[in-house]
Design an enzyme around this catalytic site. Structure first.
Site, PDB file in Angstrom:
ATOM      1  N   HIS A 163      -0.250   5.520  19.443  1.00 26.17           N
ATOM      2  CA  HIS A 163      -1.659   5.714  19.769  1.00 26.17           C
ATOM      3  C   HIS A 163      -2.196   4.613  20.661  1.00 26.17           C
ATOM      4  CE1 HIS A 163      -1.917   8.127  15.743  1.00 26.17           C
ATOM      5  NE2 HIS A 163      -1.258   8.754  16.688  1.00 26.17           N
ATOM      6  N   THR A 166       1.139   5.186   5.663  1.00 25.22           N
ATOM      7  CA  THR A 166       0.465   6.261   6.377  1.00 25.22           C
ATOM      8  C   THR A 166       0.554   7.546   5.569  1.00 25.22           C
ATOM      9  OG1 THR A 166       0.485   7.683   8.345  1.00 25.22           O
ATOM     10  CG2 THR A 166       2.573   6.649   7.727  1.00 25.22           C
ATOM     11  N   ARG A 171       0.429   3.600  -0.932  1.00 22.85           N
ATOM     12  CA  ARG A 171      -0.303   3.536  -2.206  1.00 22.85           C
ATOM     13  C   ARG A 171      -0.333   4.881  -2.918  1.00 22.85           C
ATOM     14  NH1 ARG A 171      -5.636  -0.265  -0.957  1.00 22.85           N
ATOM     15  NH2 ARG A 171      -4.485  -2.224  -0.681  1.00 22.85           N
ATOM     16  N   CYS A 203       1.940  -1.983   0.001  1.00 18.34           N
ATOM     17  CA  CYS A 203       3.152  -2.070   0.828  1.00 18.34           C
ATOM     18  C   CYS A 203       3.813  -3.441   0.718  1.00 18.34           C
ATOM     19  CB  CYS A 203       2.810  -1.775   2.290  1.00 18.34           C
ATOM     20  SG  CYS A 203       2.125  -0.131   2.578  1.00 18.34           S
TER      21      CYS A 203
END
Length: 504
Positions: free
Chosen positions: A297, A413, A438, A454
């Site tokens: 991105h 993600t 998570r 993480c």
């Protein structure tokens, strides 16, 4: 930060994330192709038909308004995405996690026709309850209706399940994950906002703390906070983006222990490619090499003039960004100055007033107070909604990584943003896949789910692998980390720090 590809959607009931390309929702086909649902279609002995509604909600009216088959596909997959949840439900009559696993395995083993005969047709379970085996909450608007009213959703839920990659059954434990990390030589790592949150950088979608939640409170005059990152809105009024850009501007040279973990894989000769959805460019701080990194991105590392294409280092515009001002192209301005004195802006210009709502720069000597229509606006080279991803994304994935990858690790993600969400399904199904975040996801079958912060998860993986994760923020070696198997699962593990020591 993980970038955000769902702009333009009005607030209200949640929907699946929109593609990076600006495809109007009503003309978007679903990614999972299913046959048109008609009165004559059957799955097993289930006759699939649309239910009849009396009191119509918005969702029900959309159902009744459908005509084309692709619209049916798109709507019902939207419904499934709306109702899908990663965990099972205590407030409905639902399958237990153990039952859900058995039903999903049975579907794959015997096929949909025999599966329906053995379950709903034989009345061993209702279609309504069977939906929950596939992580689908029965919709409220069907409550009280005959069980056959759930057949359409059940059909698509099964189609959705069968379209997923099948889990590799021999990989289940944390030690299996460690073994895979140690033996693999070409690891594809796909990362999102979760790997940067320990640095104080917000993710986008978390309730209350996420960037979108914060933007909703600012009253920017837009329908959806994600429109801040819509390229058409940026071109119409860049002041909207620059009024909030300072909040997402990376202002640290630090990197998290998870970044260090990825760099460690690189230094051990194991990293094939890190596909990052983040735009903070923190991977560079951690030492991940440009040839190993695809910033899906884009990032704030560079910025480009939207008029003349002049490119600069990102930090060249940071002063303006931090001040909430619109950075202009110095090359354009220099060219204009060479042609004569600049004219003052007309105060009656509505668009100028609109832009000035977002900053309080009233210095008449500033270039912002002059009419320089040909001076281009500088835009950070992050990919906005409506813009194509960098060419390197597809080129690297298709022509390089697909044939070489021997392990996939997804970290931080939810994989809800296309087309990056398609990376994992595109890679060969026989390649092992590990998920670290998570919360779990329900639309992809990973072989091993490692759930927790993480930084905590990678610390435990390194400890078991005998690797030294050298980072000032890393979990101390003497710190106990508890890892427990989630009930009903053979490969989903939850991590937490037990009675943290003072320095952690």
């Amino acid at each position: 930060m993980e970038s955000k590809r769902s702009a333009g959607r009005p607030r209200g009931r949640p929907r699946r994330e929109r593609d990076w390309h600006a495809v109007p929702e009503k003309t978007r086909k679903s990614k999972v192709k299913v046959e048109e649902v008609s009165d004559d279609q059957q799955v097993g002995h289930i006759k699939v038909k649309e239910p009849t509604y009396n009191h119509l909600t918005e969702l029900e009216e959309r159902v009744n308004d459908l005509g084309e088959s692709w619209e049916t596909e798109s709507l019902f997959e939207d419904i499934i995405e709306d109702l899908a949840e990663p965990n099972f439900f205590d407030d409905v009559d639902a399958c237990t996690p153990e039952q859900a696993v058995r039903y999903r395995q049975q579907l794959r083993a015997v096929g949909p026709e025999e599966f329906c005969r053995l379950t709903v047709d034989s009345r061993t379970i209702t279609a309504k309850k069977l939906l929950t085996a596939f992580g689908i909450r029965p919709p409220a608007f069907l409550e009280g209706m005959p069980d056959e009213s759930y057949f359409g959703l059940l059909t698509l839920a099964m189609t959705r399940e069968l379209a997923k990659r099948a889990k590799i059954v021999k990989y289940n434990t944390i030690d299996d994950a460690v073994h895979l990390l140690k033996k693999s030589k070409n690891i594809v790592v796909l990362t999102g906002a979760g790997i940067s949150t320990s640095l104080g950088i917000p993710d986008f979608r978390s309730k209350e703390t996420g960037l979108y939640s914060q933007l909703e409170k600012l009253g920017l005059g837009i329908n959806d906070p994600q429109e801040v990152f819509n390229i058409d809105i940026f071109r119409d009024d860049p002041a909207i983006f620059y009024s909030v850009a300072k909040d997402i501007l990376p202002n640290t040279k630090k990197f998290s222990p998870t970044h260090a973990f990825i760099a460690m894989l690189q230094n051990k000769g194991k990293l094939l490619t890190n596909y990052s959805q983040n735009i903070d460019n923190i991977e560079a701080n951690a030492g991940i090499l440009p040839e190993k990194l695809v910033q899906c991105h884009g990032s704030f590392a560079t910025a480009t003039c939207q008029r003349c294409g002049h490119k600069v280092q990102g930090d060249a515009i940071f002063a303006d960004v931090k001040a909430g001002k619109i950075p202009r192209c110095e090359k354009c301005i220099a060219s204009l100055r060479s042609k004569g004195p600049l004219k003052r802006k007309r105060s009656s210009n509505a668009s100028s007033r609109k832009s000035r709502r977002y900053h309080d720069d009233d210095d008449d000597s500033s270039d912002d107070r002059y009419d320089i229509p040909a001076a281009g606006v500088m835009k950070p080279d992050i990919t906005f909604f409506g813009e194509a991803l960098p060419d390197e994304f597809t080129k690297r994935l298709v022509k390089h990584d697909r044939d070489l990858v021997d392990l996939v690790v997804v970290i931080g993600t939810s994989l809800k943003v296309a087309p990056v969400s398609e990376v994992v399904p595109y890679l060969p199904a026989h390649i092992p896949q590990i998920y670290i975040s998570r919360t779990p996801v329900s639309h992809i079958n990973f072989d091993i789910d490692l759930l927790g912060d993480c930084d905590v998860v990678v610390a435990e993986l390194c400890r078991r692998a005998g690797w030294d994760l050298d980072h000032e923020m890393a979990v101390p070696k003497e710190q106990e980390i508890e890892a427990t198997l989630e009930p009903g699962y053979t490969s989903r593990h939850n991590f937490k720090v037990v009675d943290p020591v003072a320095e952690f």
